[in-house]
Write an enzyme that holds these catalytic residues in place. Structure first.
Site, PDB file in Angstrom:
ATOM      1  N   HIS A 482       0.844  -1.199   0.000  1.00  0.00           N
ATOM      2  CA  HIS A 482       0.000   0.000   0.000  1.00  0.00           C
ATOM      3  C   HIS A 482       0.881   1.251   0.000  1.00  0.00           C
ATOM      4  CE1 HIS A 482      -3.300   2.691   1.638  1.00  0.00           C
ATOM      5  NE2 HIS A 482      -2.235   3.298   2.117  1.00  0.00           N
ATOM      6  N   GLU A 483       1.880   1.261   0.875  1.00  0.00           N
ATOM      7  CA  GLU A 483       2.751   2.451   0.961  1.00  0.00           C
ATOM      8  C   GLU A 483       3.576   2.615  -0.318  1.00  0.00           C
ATOM      9  OE1 GLU A 483       2.094   4.555   3.099  1.00  0.00           O
ATOM     10  OE2 GLU A 483       0.973   3.315   4.503  1.00  0.00           O
ATOM     11  N   HIS A 486       1.554   4.246  -2.935  1.00  0.00           N
ATOM     12  CA  HIS A 486       1.397   5.704  -2.820  1.00  0.00           C
ATOM     13  C   HIS A 486       2.372   6.461  -3.728  1.00  0.00           C
ATOM     14  CE1 HIS A 486      -1.813   6.546  -0.113  1.00  0.00           C
ATOM     15  NE2 HIS A 486      -1.307   5.872   0.903  1.00  0.00           N
ATOM     16  N   GLU A 542      -5.985   6.957  -1.366  1.00  0.00           N
ATOM     17  CA  GLU A 542      -5.866   5.807  -0.464  1.00  0.00           C
ATOM     18  C   GLU A 542      -6.487   4.560  -1.088  1.00  0.00           C
ATOM     19  OE1 GLU A 542      -4.100   5.581   2.205  1.00  0.00           O
ATOM     20  OE2 GLU A 542      -3.564   7.700   2.339  1.00  0.00           O
ATOM     21  N   ASP A 546      -4.642   1.137  -1.661  1.00  0.00           N
ATOM     22  CA  ASP A 546      -5.185  -0.135  -1.155  1.00  0.00           C
ATOM     23  C   ASP A 546      -5.250  -1.180  -2.263  1.00  0.00           C
ATOM     24  OD1 ASP A 546      -5.576   0.452   1.507  1.00  0.00           O
ATOM     25  OD2 ASP A 546      -7.685   0.974   1.307  1.00  0.00           O
TER      26      ASP A 546
END
Length: 634
Positions: A482-483, A486, A542, A546
Site C-alpha cells: 500500500h505504501e 502511494h 488511499e 489499497d
C-alpha cells in the site's frame, strides 16, 4: 479462537471474518473506536505507561538524558494536585499579551513571538521539502483551522453544523466562566470569535481540495506574498521567523491569502477575540482536572467518546506526544527484535521486486513512463523499525519542574517551532522520521520518496513470526505494498524519483491513468455508510494505494510454496476490523482520506479474481462484482 463463517464470505467478507468479534467488542469509554489498529495502540500504551511509571518511581533508570526529560514532563503532567492548587493563574498569565493588543500594528510587533508560543495566527507557516527542489527545505504558508472540523459542516444543508457549533459555544461559555469572565464579556468574546471564523469559511479549502497535493504548490516571491495584506507586514514576520528574506514562499491556499486583507479589514476586535478564544480552547486542558474535562467536551462530541482519558493516560499522551521520537527510540530498542526487523525488511524488498515485475509487464504504460516508474522504485528509501538517529531537537527540549505544566508546554513548543524554522534553506534530512516508532501506522513521503514502517505496526495481526506467510502477506505485506503504491497514486505519481513535483508521464499515459483513477473514484463514490455516503474524490489516493497494495501482496504471497488464498484474504479483512461510534464514523467520512474500514476490506477483495476462486463467489452472491466493474490499476 475467533470463529470465521466461511460460507458468509461470499456475501460479506468483512462480516464473515469479524462478525463474532463485532458482537462482543467494547469501545473504551475514552476512545471513539476499537479494533485492529486501535487494539494494538491500547496494548502499546499500557506497556509504555507501566514503563514510564517504573522510571518515574526510580524502579528503572535510563542513561538517555532526553528520555529522562520526557519522564520529568510525565511526572509534571501527572501531578493533578499541584495543578488544582495553581488553578487558572497560568492561563491568565499566558492570555495577557493577547488581551493587551490594541490594533493590528500592536499585533504585528508581537506576531512572531505569539506564533512561536503556539497562539493562533491568520497565516500558518511550515517548513518542508521544496516540492520542486526536494533536496532543500522551503517555507510553506497556509490557512488556520476552523472551529468546526471541515468547511462542509458550515453548509446550510448540513444539519450537523449548527448542532456542533452549539456544543462548542456551550463548552467555551463554561470555560470562560471558570476563568472568571463575566457573562456579557464571555458572550461577546465567543460571538466575535465565531464571526471571525465565519469570515474564513468561504475562502479555505475543503478536505477534498486539501487531498490534492499538486494544488499545494503555488510559489510566490516574498513581495507578491506580502502584497496580499495591507493590515499586516507578512515580509517582516517571515524574516523574524526564519532569520532571512526568502526568495519565495510556497502558498498552499492562494484563494484564502487573496481574501485575507478583506477578512482582516475593520475586524480587529473580532480577530482579537478569535485569538483569545483559540488560546483558551487549546490551553485549558493543561490546568485543573475540571478544566481538562470541560475543554475536551467538543472533541468528545465529535468522536462520540463518552469520557476523557484518565489522569495517567492524559499525562502519558502529553509526554509521549512531546518527545515522540525519544519514546519511539525507547520502544523500538526495547520491544522490537533484530530478527523481525530483518524479516520485514526482506518483505519490503520482495514487494519492491514484485512491483518492478508488474511495472515491467504493465500493458498500458509506454516505455518511457515505465522506465521512469522503475527508476523511482530503485531510488525508493526503505526505513523499518526505528531510525538510526534522533533529531538534535530532542537534545534542546528541557523541562523546568519549578514552572507550571502550561509554561513548560509553551516553552517546549517554542523550542520545537524555532528548530523547525531553522531548517529553512538547509539540505533535507531524508532519514528524519515524521512518525514515532511507537506508532501503529506506516507512511510514504512523496517529497522524499521514502516508505517508513514503525516498529509498533510490525506485530500480529499485521505481522508475526507465528503467522503463516499468507497471513503475513495479507496483513503487513498489503500495508507495505500500500505504501509503495502511494508512489504511484494520483498524488505520488506527480513526483519523480527525487521527490520533485515533476511530470515524468507521457501525455497518453497520464490520460489513461486519470481514466483509471476516475474508475476508482466511481467505484467508491456514493457508497452508503453510517447514514452518509463515501466521497470518492476525497478517498481516491488511499483507494488506489489499497488496490495496488492488495494486488501486489497477493502476487508476492503466491510465490510462496505454502500459499493459501483463504488465509491471505481472511487476515486482510481482520486487520481492518473496527467498531466505532456513529459520530466518529460520520466525522471520518467528512475529513478522512481513507474509506471506511469495512469498505476497504470488502471492495478491494471484490477487485481480485483470486478472491472469487478462494471462496467460490458466484454471480448473485453479495460479494460478486462483474469482471468489467472490477478496478485494477497496478
Amino acid at each position: 479462537m475467533m470463529t470465521i463463517d466461511l460460507a458468509k464470505a461470499k456475501d460479506d467478507l468483512y462480516e464473515a471474518v469479524n462478525g463474532e468479534w463485532l458482537k462482543t467488542a467494547k469501545i473504551p469509554a475514552d476512545r471513539p473506536a476499537t479494533g485492529g489498529f486501535n487494539s494494538l495502540v491500547d496494548d502499546i500504551d499500557k506497556t509504555l505507561m507501566d514503563d514510564f511509571d517504573a522510571f518515574l518511581n526510580n524502579q528503572k533508570n535510563s542513561s538517555d538524558a532526553r528520555f529522562n526529560e520526557m519522564i520529568k514532563l510525565y511526572g509534571l503532567a501527572k501531578d493533578f494536585k499541584r495543578r488544582d492548587q495553581e488553578g487558572t493563574a497560568p492561563l491568565k498569565k499566558a492570555l495577557l499579551p493577547i488581551e493587551n493588543l490594541q490594533s493590528y500594528a500592536d499585533y504585528q510587533a508581537h506576531w512572531a513571538e505569539l506564533m512561536l508560543n503556539g497562539v493562533a495566527s491568520p497565516v500558518t507557516f511550515d517548513i518542508d521539502a521544496d516540492m520542486k527542489n526536494a533536496q532543500v527545505y522551503a517555507l510553506f504558508a497556509g490557512a488556520p483551522s476552523l472551529i468546526l472540523p471541515e468547511k462542509n459542516y458550515y453548509d446550510p444543508k448540513n444539519p450537523q453544523g449548527p448542532q456542533l457549533m452549539q456544543l462548542w459555544t456551550a463548552m467555551m461559555t463554561t470555560l470562560l466562566a471558570k476563568l472568571g469572565y463575566e457573562t456579557a464579556a464571555a458572550q461577546k468574546l465567543i460571538e466575535e470569535a465565531k464571526r471571525f471564523d465565519a469570515l474564513l469559511v468561504p475562502h479555505v479549502k475543503s478536505a477534498e481540495e486539501l487531498a490534492d497535493y499538486s494544488k499545494m504548490y503555488n510559489p510566490q516571491t516574498l513581495a507578491e506574498f506580502a502584497g496580499h495584506i495591507s493590515q499586516l507586514n507578512l515580509a517582516a514576520v517571515v524574516e523574524e521567523l526564519i532569520g532571512a528574506k526568502p526568495e519565495q514562499v510556497i502558498v498552499m491556499e492562494p484563494r484564502y491569502l487573496a481574501a485575507l486583507d478583506e477578512i482582516l479589514a475593520g475586524h480587529f476586535e473580532w480577530f482579537k477575540s478569535w485569538l483569545l478564544v483559540n488560546e483558551i480552547s487549546s490551553m485549558a486542558g493543561l490546568l485543573t482536572d475540571e478544566l481538562r474535562e470541560i475543554s475536551g467536551r467538543f472533541s468528545r462530541a465529535l468522536s462520540g467518546a463518552k469520557q476523557p482519558a484518565d489522569q495517567r493516560k492524559f499525562a502519558y499522551r502529553l509526554a509521549r506526544g512531546t518527545f515522540d521520537q525519544v519514546v519511539g527510540d525507547y520502544y523500538g530498542k526495547t520491544y522490537f527484535g533484530p530478527q523481525a526487523k530483518a524479516d520485514v525488511h526482506h518483505m519490503v524488498e520482495q514487494m519492491v521486486k514484485i512491483y518492478q515485475q508488474r511495472l515491467a509487464q504493465n500493458d498500458w504504460l509506454g516505455e518511457k513512463t515505465r522506465a521512469k516508474a522503475i527508476l523511482k522504485l530503485d531510488r525508493l528509501g526503505i526505513q523499518v523499525g526505528y531510525p538510526d538517529q534522533i533529531p538534535a531537537l530532542y537534545d534542546q527540549l528541557k523541562v523546568d519542574e519549578q514552572a507550571t505544566l502550561l509554561e513548560n508546554m509553551i516553552q517546549l513548543g517554542k523550542t520545537a517551532a524555532k528548530e523547525m524554522f531553522s531548517r529553512w534553506n538547509q539540505p533535507v534530512d531524508r532519514l528524519r522520521w515524521e512518525m514515532s516508532a511507537a506508532t501503529v501506522n506506516a507512511y510514504y513521503h512523496p517529497f522524499k520518496n521514502i516508505i517508513v514502517f514503525p516498529a509498533a505496526i510490525l506485530q500480529a495481526p499485521f505481522y508475526s513470526l507465528k503467522q503463516t506467510s499468507s497471513e503475513n502477506y495479507g496483513g503487513i505485506g498489503a500495508v507495505i505494498a500500500h505504501e509503495i503504491s502511494h508512489a504511484f497514486d494520483n498524488n505520488g505519481a506527480l513526483f519523480d524519483e527525487y521527490g520533485n513535483l515533476n511530470n515524468w508521464w507521457t501525455e497518453a499515459d497520464l490520460a489513461h491513468f486519470k481514466q483509471l483513477a476516475q474508475k476508482m473514484i466511481a467505484e467508491f463514490d456514493g457508497l452508503p455508510f453510517a447514514g452518509q455516503k463515501v466521497n470518492g474524490k476525497l478517498t481516491v489516493s488511499e483507494n488506489i494505494a489499497d488496490a495496488g497494495g492488495l494486488s501486489c501482496a497477493l502476487a508476492a504471497a503466491k510465490e510462496e510454496d505454502s500459499f493459501d488464498a483463504r488465509q491471505f484474504f481472511i487476515n486482510w479483512a481482520r486487520i481492518w476490523r473496527m467498531k466505532a461510534t456513529d459520530q466518529y464514523m460520520q466525522l471520518l467520512l467528512s475529513i478522512d482520506v481513507h474509506s471506511p474500514n469495512k469498505l476497504r476490506a470488502n471492495v478491494q477483495a471484490q477487485n481480485q479474481a483470486e478472491f472469487y476462486q478462494a471462496f467460490n463467489v458466484q454471480a448473485g452472491d453479495g460479494m460478486y462484482l462483474a469482471p468489467e466493474k472490477r478496478v485494477n490499476i497496478w
